[in-house]
Design an enzyme around this catalytic site. Structure first.
Site, mmCIF file in Angstrom:
data_model
loop_
_atom_site.group_PDB
_atom_site.id
_atom_site.type_symbol
_atom_site.label_atom_id
_atom_site.label_comp_id
_atom_site.label_asym_id
_atom_site.label_seq_id
_atom_site.Cartn_x
_atom_site.Cartn_y
_atom_site.Cartn_z
ATOM 1 N N GLY A 18 0.640 -1.268 -0.201
ATOM 2 C CA GLY A 18 -0.057 -0.015 -0.062
ATOM 3 C C GLY A 18 1.015 1.250 -0.032
ATOM 4 O O GLY A 18 1.616 1.407 0.852
ATOM 5 N N GLY A 20 -0.459 4.403 -0.024
ATOM 6 C CA GLY A 20 -1.335 5.371 0.447
ATOM 7 C C GLY A 20 -0.539 6.317 1.331
ATOM 8 O O GLY A 20 0.734 5.789 1.721
ATOM 9 N N VAL A 86 -1.849 -7.836 -4.104
ATOM 10 C CA VAL A 86 -1.801 -8.674 -3.158
ATOM 11 C C VAL A 86 -3.060 -9.343 -3.140
ATOM 12 O O VAL A 86 -4.005 -8.959 -2.773
ATOM 13 C CB VAL A 86 -1.244 -8.147 -1.763
ATOM 14 C CG1 VAL A 86 -1.359 -8.994 -0.585
ATOM 15 C CG2 VAL A 86 0.102 -7.651 -2.017
ATOM 16 N N GLU A 176 -17.860 17.436 1.579
ATOM 17 C CA GLU A 176 -17.258 18.264 0.460
ATOM 18 C C GLU A 176 -17.814 17.938 -1.053
ATOM 19 O O GLU A 176 -17.588 19.029 -1.603
ATOM 20 C CB GLU A 176 -15.727 17.149 0.437
ATOM 21 C CG GLU A 176 -15.005 17.770 1.366
ATOM 22 C CD GLU A 176 -13.435 16.955 1.470
ATOM 23 O OE1 GLU A 176 -12.606 17.256 2.276
ATOM 24 O OE2 GLU A 176 -13.499 15.860 1.062
HETATM 25 C C1 LIG Z 1 -12.816 11.640 -0.972
HETATM 26 C C2 LIG Z 1 -12.031 11.860 0.389
HETATM 27 C C3 LIG Z 1 -11.603 12.621 1.040
HETATM 28 C C4 LIG Z 1 -10.663 12.716 2.454
HETATM 29 N N1 LIG Z 1 -10.755 13.742 2.903
HETATM 30 C C5 LIG Z 1 -9.669 13.698 4.050
HETATM 31 C C6 LIG Z 1 -9.424 15.035 4.826
HETATM 32 O O1 LIG Z 1 -9.741 15.908 4.233
HETATM 33 N N2 LIG Z 1 -8.523 14.709 5.634
HETATM 34 C C7 LIG Z 1 -8.006 13.511 6.204
HETATM 35 O O2 LIG Z 1 -7.339 13.474 7.215
HETATM 36 N N3 LIG Z 1 -8.422 12.435 5.381
HETATM 37 C C8 LIG Z 1 -9.123 12.473 4.219
HETATM 38 N N4 LIG Z 1 -9.621 11.420 3.656
HETATM 39 C C9 LIG Z 1 -9.083 10.152 4.372
HETATM 40 C C10 LIG Z 1 -7.580 9.822 4.002
HETATM 41 O O3 LIG Z 1 -7.765 10.042 2.588
HETATM 42 C C11 LIG Z 1 -7.411 8.161 4.231
HETATM 43 O O4 LIG Z 1 -7.502 8.360 5.562
HETATM 44 C C12 LIG Z 1 -6.085 7.920 4.099
HETATM 45 O O5 LIG Z 1 -6.051 7.879 2.388
HETATM 46 C C13 LIG Z 1 -5.786 6.502 4.287
HETATM 47 O O6 LIG Z 1 -4.558 6.204 3.966
HETATM 48 P P1 LIG Z 1 -4.049 4.618 3.764
HETATM 49 O O7 LIG Z 1 -2.561 4.521 3.552
HETATM 50 O O8 LIG Z 1 -4.390 3.939 5.284
HETATM 51 O O9 LIG Z 1 -4.969 4.064 2.606
HETATM 52 P P2 LIG Z 1 -5.043 4.623 0.992
HETATM 53 O O10 LIG Z 1 -4.576 6.026 1.152
HETATM 54 O O11 LIG Z 1 -6.452 3.966 0.700
HETATM 55 O O12 LIG Z 1 -4.075 3.598 0.429
HETATM 56 C C14 LIG Z 1 -4.261 2.245 0.354
HETATM 57 C C15 LIG Z 1 -3.270 1.840 -0.639
HETATM 58 O O13 LIG Z 1 -3.244 0.473 -0.935
HETATM 59 C C16 LIG Z 1 -3.145 -0.076 -2.192
HETATM 60 N N5 LIG Z 1 -3.867 -1.284 -2.054
HETATM 61 C C17 LIG Z 1 -5.112 -1.634 -1.752
HETATM 62 N N6 LIG Z 1 -5.198 -3.198 -2.006
HETATM 63 C C18 LIG Z 1 -4.234 -3.448 -2.436
HETATM 64 C C19 LIG Z 1 -3.767 -4.836 -2.561
HETATM 65 N N7 LIG Z 1 -4.692 -5.942 -2.338
HETATM 66 N N8 LIG Z 1 -2.603 -4.995 -3.263
HETATM 67 C C20 LIG Z 1 -1.662 -3.948 -3.411
HETATM 68 N N9 LIG Z 1 -1.964 -2.711 -3.179
HETATM 69 C C21 LIG Z 1 -3.398 -2.390 -2.624
HETATM 70 C C22 LIG Z 1 -4.229 0.955 -2.806
HETATM 71 O O14 LIG Z 1 -3.737 0.983 -4.163
HETATM 72 C C23 LIG Z 1 -3.630 2.279 -2.252
HETATM 73 O O15 LIG Z 1 -2.777 2.865 -2.783
HETATM 74 C C24 LIG Z 1 -10.446 11.345 2.389
HETATM 75 C C25 LIG Z 1 -10.733 10.157 1.639
HETATM 76 C C26 LIG Z 1 -11.325 10.247 0.803
HETATM 77 C C27 LIG Z 1 -11.582 9.079 0.128
#
Ligand SMILES: Cc1cc2nc3c(=O)[nH]c(=O)nc-3n(C[C@H](O)[C@H](O)[C@H](O)COP(=O)(O)OP(=O)(O)OC[C@H]3O[C@@H](n4cnc5c(N)ncnc54)[C@H](O)[C@@H]3O)c2cc1C
Length: 301
Positions: A18, A20, A86, A176
């Site tokens: 991931g 993110g 994955v 939003e």
């Molecule tokens: C529209 C929207 C607005 C938001 N606004 C805000 C805000 O204003 N402020 C704030 O703090 N948060 C906000 N958030 C929330 C914030 O974006 C998330 O909390 C954050 O992105 C989570 O990060 P993460 O790394 O856990 O997951 P993610 O950012 O979702 O990253 C997960 C990654 O894992 C990868 N992945 C998933 N499954 C697999 C797999 N099986 N194999 C390989 N790769 C995989 C995906 O491709 C992705 O790149 C918002 C979210 C959204 C959707």
């Protein structure tokens, strides 16, 4: 040198799934550590999800909110990027199973984020959610196609439905989206159409709970509600969506049920853990919560 010796001497291998915010930050923190880092993501870019709503409403392009993972970690010589999905984990063998390859690891970091939760309803086609670039582009297509169709529509009821947008869920995503859609319809597009008055567009924000933005303090929810209403959004709280069918969203508030004809229905009502959580649970017996998230210890193990 035997294979065993070679394995013994190779650096500790941290595999992060991931790219993110969570996975990428983990990779960056390990950039100078004496370990080998492999960052795996099914996409080869990091997506700045908080601005997806601006792509969905046409003020940003996908490239504005996506950064290539290889570029982000280019300076980190210990870090490799693999694009792949994955599908399983074998903790006994310390193997990560991708759709097309397997990876050995010493330490595994899972940061695969969440996906949409329709709570068992088959509404994903009728009401797309907002998590990926593709989702945002699909929303954008539907939103702008509705204005275009309304411009050509002579039947007033149909035109009204084309200019009605229902957003399900009033967390940050729904709020939003509602605000950006209201600005689009009531300000940005105001002068651009000849047959329709885009300021007549109706934006319904539907929330089952008592207030919008329930994860924020009540005073902020109230402030946001007032601001949205000033923008022309109809905020409906304590209102549950019971059906979505043929451009109609059915809602229930108390004992009253009503149909809202809306050509564009957008989903921001809930999230569930990525499928990788289920694989972890199956393999380790780890407990999951109702949204499919793995319960973790304080140190995130
Ligand atoms: C529209 C929207 C607005 C938001 N606004 C805000 C805000 O204003 N402020 C704030 O703090 N948060 C906000 N958030 C929330 C914030 O974006 C998330 O909390 C954050 O992105 C989570 O990060 P993460 O790394 O856990 O997951 P993610 O950012 O979702 O990253 C997960 C990654 O894992 C990868 N992945 C998933 N499954 C697999 C797999 N099986 N194999 C390989 N790769 C995989 C995906 O491709 C992705 O790149 C918002 C979210 C959204 C959707």
């Amino acid at each position: 040198m035997s294979l065993n010796q070679e394995k013994h001497q190779s650096p500790h291998h941290v595999v992060i799934v991931g790219g993110g915010f969570a996975g990428l930050e983990a990779a960056k923190q390990l950039g100078k550590a004496p370990v080998k880092v492999t960052l795996v993501d099914k996409r080869n870019f990091h997506l700045f999800q908080p601005l997806l709503y601006q792509v969905a409403t046409g003020s940003l392009s996908p490239g504005d909110i996506a950064s290539p993972l290889r570029g982000v970690v280019a300076e980190q010589k210990n870090t490799h990027v693999i694009m792949g999905e994955v599908v399983d984990v074998d903790p006994e063998q310390k193997k990560l199973i991708l759709r097309d390859q397997e990876l050995d690891y010493d330490t595994l970091v899972i940061a695969t984020g969440v996906s949409h939760n329709y709570f068992g309803n088959d509404w994903s086609e009728k009401a797309p959610g907002l998590k990926t670039v593709e989702d945002a582009l699909e929303m954008r297509r539907r939103i702008f196609a509705s204005f275009e169709a309304a411009e050509k529509e002579s039947d007033s009821e149909k035109r009204k439905a084309l200019l009605t947008f229902a957003i399900v869920g009033a967390g940050p995503t729904g709020v939003e989206l509602a605000g950006a859609l209201a600005e689009l319809a009531h300000t940005k597009l105001k002068e651009e159409y000849r047959s329709i008055n885009t300021t007549e567009a109706q934006i319904h924000l539907i929330q089952s709970g008592e207030r919008i933005l329930p994860s924020f303090k009540p005073a902020l929810s109230e402030k946001a509600r007032i601001e949205l209403e000033k923008l022309g959004v109809t905020v409906m709280t304590k209102t549950r969506v019971t059906n979505i069918e043929n451009d109609v969203v059915t809602v229930r508030s108390g004992e009253t049920t009503k149909d809202i004809p809306a050509h564009t229905i957008l989903w921001g009502a809930g999230v569930k853990a990525s499928a990788v959580s289920e694989a972890i649970s199956n393999r380790t017996g780890a407990e999951l919560d109702r949204a499919g998230r793995v319960f973790v210890n304080e140190d995130l193990t």
